[in-house]
Design a protein around this motif. Structure first.
Motif, PDB file in Angstrom:
ATOM      1  N   ARG A  42       0.824  -1.211   0.000  1.00  0.00           N
ATOM      2  CA  ARG A  42       0.000   0.000   0.000  1.00  0.00           C
ATOM      3  C   ARG A  42       0.856   1.259   0.000  1.00  0.00           C
ATOM      4  N   SER A  43       1.939   1.224   0.780  1.00  0.00           N
ATOM      5  CA  SER A  43       2.798   2.417   0.874  1.00  0.00           C
ATOM      6  C   SER A  43       3.462   2.725  -0.455  1.00  0.00           C
ATOM      7  N   ILE A  44       4.013   1.702  -1.107  1.00  0.00           N
ATOM      8  CA  ILE A  44       4.696   1.924  -2.386  1.00  0.00           C
ATOM      9  C   ILE A  44       3.705   2.364  -3.453  1.00  0.00           C
ATOM     10  N   LEU A  45       2.538   1.732  -3.456  1.00  0.00           N
ATOM     11  CA  LEU A  45       1.536   2.052  -4.474  1.00  0.00           C
ATOM     12  C   LEU A  45       1.062   3.490  -4.345  1.00  0.00           C
ATOM     13  N   SER A  46       0.924   3.965  -3.119  1.00  0.00           N
ATOM     14  CA  SER A  46       0.458   5.341  -2.921  1.00  0.00           C
ATOM     15  C   SER A  46       1.485   6.351  -3.428  1.00  0.00           C
ATOM     16  N   VAL A  47       2.771   6.023  -3.269  1.00  0.00           N
ATOM     17  CA  VAL A  47       3.820   6.935  -3.747  1.00  0.00           C
ATOM     18  C   VAL A  47       3.895   6.926  -5.266  1.00  0.00           C
ATOM     19  N   LEU A  48       3.851   5.716  -5.856  1.00  0.00           N
ATOM     20  CA  LEU A  48       3.981   5.599  -7.310  1.00  0.00           C
ATOM     21  C   LEU A  48       2.812   6.251  -8.052  1.00  0.00           C
ATOM     22  N   SER A  49       1.706   6.424  -7.370  1.00  0.00           N
ATOM     23  CA  SER A  49       0.515   6.982  -8.022  1.00  0.00           C
ATOM     24  C   SER A  49       0.488   8.508  -7.984  1.00  0.00           C
ATOM     25  N   SER A  63       3.011   7.229 -17.232  1.00  0.00           N
ATOM     26  CA  SER A  63       1.607   7.328 -16.794  1.00  0.00           C
ATOM     27  C   SER A  63       1.543   7.069 -15.301  1.00  0.00           C
ATOM     28  N   LYS A  64       0.603   7.752 -14.639  1.00  0.00           N
ATOM     29  CA  LYS A  64       0.424   7.537 -13.203  1.00  0.00           C
ATOM     30  C   LYS A  64      -0.914   6.858 -12.910  1.00  0.00           C
ATOM     31  N   ASP A  65      -1.467   6.206 -13.918  1.00  0.00           N
ATOM     32  CA  ASP A  65      -2.720   5.481 -13.700  1.00  0.00           C
ATOM     33  C   ASP A  65      -2.515   4.433 -12.607  1.00  0.00           C
ATOM     34  N   THR A  66      -3.370   4.463 -11.581  1.00  0.00           N
ATOM     35  CA  THR A  66      -3.190   3.606 -10.408  1.00  0.00           C
ATOM     36  C   THR A  66      -3.195   2.127 -10.775  1.00  0.00           C
ATOM     37  N   ALA A  67      -4.138   1.723 -11.618  1.00  0.00           N
ATOM     38  CA  ALA A  67      -4.247   0.311 -11.984  1.00  0.00           C
ATOM     39  C   ALA A  67      -3.005  -0.153 -12.737  1.00  0.00           C
ATOM     40  N   THR A  68      -2.492   0.719 -13.629  1.00  0.00           N
ATOM     41  CA  THR A  68      -1.315   0.360 -14.415  1.00  0.00           C
ATOM     42  C   THR A  68      -0.079   0.253 -13.529  1.00  0.00           C
ATOM     43  N   VAL A  69       0.094   1.226 -12.642  1.00  0.00           N
ATOM     44  CA  VAL A  69       1.238   1.214 -11.729  1.00  0.00           C
ATOM     45  C   VAL A  69       1.167   0.005 -10.805  1.00  0.00           C
ATOM     46  N   ALA A 105      -2.076 -10.375  -1.744  1.00  0.00           N
ATOM     47  CA  ALA A 105      -2.495 -10.009  -0.396  1.00  0.00           C
ATOM     48  C   ALA A 105      -1.751  -8.768   0.087  1.00  0.00           C
ATOM     49  N   LEU A 106      -0.464  -8.672  -0.268  1.00  0.00           N
ATOM     50  CA  LEU A 106       0.303  -7.483   0.108  1.00  0.00           C
ATOM     51  C   LEU A 106      -0.266  -6.217  -0.529  1.00  0.00           C
ATOM     52  N   LEU A 107      -0.779  -6.356  -1.734  1.00  0.00           N
ATOM     53  CA  LEU A 107      -1.286  -5.194  -2.468  1.00  0.00           C
ATOM     54  C   LEU A 107      -2.780  -4.977  -2.290  1.00  0.00           C
ATOM     55  N   SER A 108      -3.436  -5.832  -1.532  1.00  0.00           N
ATOM     56  CA  SER A 108      -4.895  -5.729  -1.400  1.00  0.00           C
ATOM     57  C   SER A 108      -5.269  -4.535  -0.548  1.00  0.00           C
TER      58      SER A 108
END
Length: 387
Positions: free
Chosen positions: A98-105, A147-153, A384-387
């Protein structure tokens, strides 16, 4: 004179006769009651006294004594799909994703953002080497994507994490029976090792349930002879699923001898798998580590050791890596069991321990339930880590 004499004699005779009659009457009154035989002889029919204790006892019958109630054994939950079923618990470890995904987005990524991602990976115990590798790949792919699309990242991050966890590793438990030099079949033998406090004995009990759920005949060996409670605990786990436990009644008995007896019992009974629990030991105790090597050598006289599973506490982080390395040097660890994975944010230890030892994580403990031990599936773990 003669008349007077006769009169005196008559009076005396009357007195004697009356006294005799009175004496006879008194004797009759004091005579004890007649015994039953005497009463019968006299012609008087009487009932013989009955034994009240006899009346109170139930009549004897030929009916068999009631049998003791049969011990009810449990049927463990199916192994397939456990990671999915327990995904909510495993997602507690998902801070890293969750932490990495929030930054990459974020709209733009500064150098501080990339440092934040790197710090997140290191705090999650991914390790310096894997972290550097993942950072390089992420930088390149995100910049190229533009691109910063959340689903793609998220898809990019998932692919890179799965690659780090390495789905190509063999994570199957080697539980196939073999044939000895004498041509006789022997069970697969699993030796379970680890330091104190990792939940090792509980893991062995849960592993027995995993194997029983796969319709395998299992024998447990309680080679932790330093704690009587460990043998009792293991036997309780076995009884719940109808599995026999071989143990010593003497505390402090030779653990290698108990392990040897367990494998021999498995051979004699035709069991599929023998799982041997060992005492927890610190990796810096040379004598105890040497004893572990002895246990493995003694077992091998009955059957080759198919698996050596090292139980690690996922919350110990990098310290667990140092423990793992020493155990691997002594007994050639073939697989890792990570316990307490549900209660930690350090899910990156999966990546680090595999990279350090070159040994796959084969099982993960996801909770305190009896069936909360699951075969490790890399893709489901990352999801599960990314859920």
């Amino acid at each position: 004179m003669t008349d007077q004499l006769w009169a005196i004699l008559a009076v005396v005779l009357v007195v004697l006769v009356a006294g005799g009659a009175a004496l006879t009457s008194g004797l009759r009154r004091r005579r004890p009651p007649s015994l039953p035989e005497e009463r019968a002889e006299s012609g008087v029919l009487t009932e013989e006294p009955q034994d009240t204790a006899t009346l109170e006892r139930p009549p004897a019958t030929d009916a068999p004594a009631p049998e003791a109630p049969a011990v009810t054994t449990e049927r463990p939950a199916p192994v397939a799909g456990r990671m999915v079923r327990l995904r909510e618990r495993l997602s507690r470890s998902g801070t890293i994703g969750r932490s990495i995904l929030s930054v990459l987005s974020r709209e733009t990524l500064t150098e501080e953002d990339w440092e934040e991602i790197e710090e997140t990976l290191l705090l999650a115990d991914v390790g310096i080497g894997p972290t550097t590798e993942l950072m390089d790949r992420l930088r390149t792919r995100v910049q190229v994507l533009g691109s910063k699309d959340t689903a793609t990242v998220r898809d990019i991050l998932r692919e890179e994490l799965v690659q780090l966890v390495d789905p190509t590793m063999d994570r199957s438990l080697h539980t196939a029976k073999g044939v000895g030099d004498d041509g006789e079949p022997h069970p697969a033998t699993v030796l379970v090792v680890g330091v104190n406090g990792t939940g090792k004995t509980t893991t062995v009990g849960k592993l027995a349930r995993v194997l029983v759920a796969e319709d395998l005949d299992v024998v447990l060996g309680a080679a932790d002879t330093f704690r009587a409670a460990a043998a009792d605990q293991l036997q309780t786990w076995g009884e719940r699923v109808g599995v026999r436990t071989v143990r010593s009644d003497r505390e402090g008995a030779d653990p290698a001898a108990v392990a040897f007896d367990a494998v021999r019992a498995g051979r004699e009974s035709g069991a599929d798998v023998v799982v041997v629990d060992t005492a927890g030991r610190l990796q810096n105790k040379a004598d105890l580590m040497g004893e572990l090597g002895k246990i493995k050598r003694v077992i091998s006289r009955q059957a080759p050791v198919s698996e050596v599973l090292l139980v690690l506490d996922a919350t110990t982080g990098q310290n667990g890596l140092r423990q793992a390395q020493v155990f691997a040097d002594v007994v050639d660890v073939t697989g890792i069991v990570l316990t307490k994975l549900d209660g930690t944010a350090k899910g990156g230890i999966v990546i680090a321990v595999q990279r350090e030892l070159g040994v796959p994580v084969k099982l993960v403990g996801l909770g305190e339930g009896a069936d909360d031990l699951a075969p490790f599936v890399p893709e489901e773990f990352v999801d599960a880590l990314l859920s």
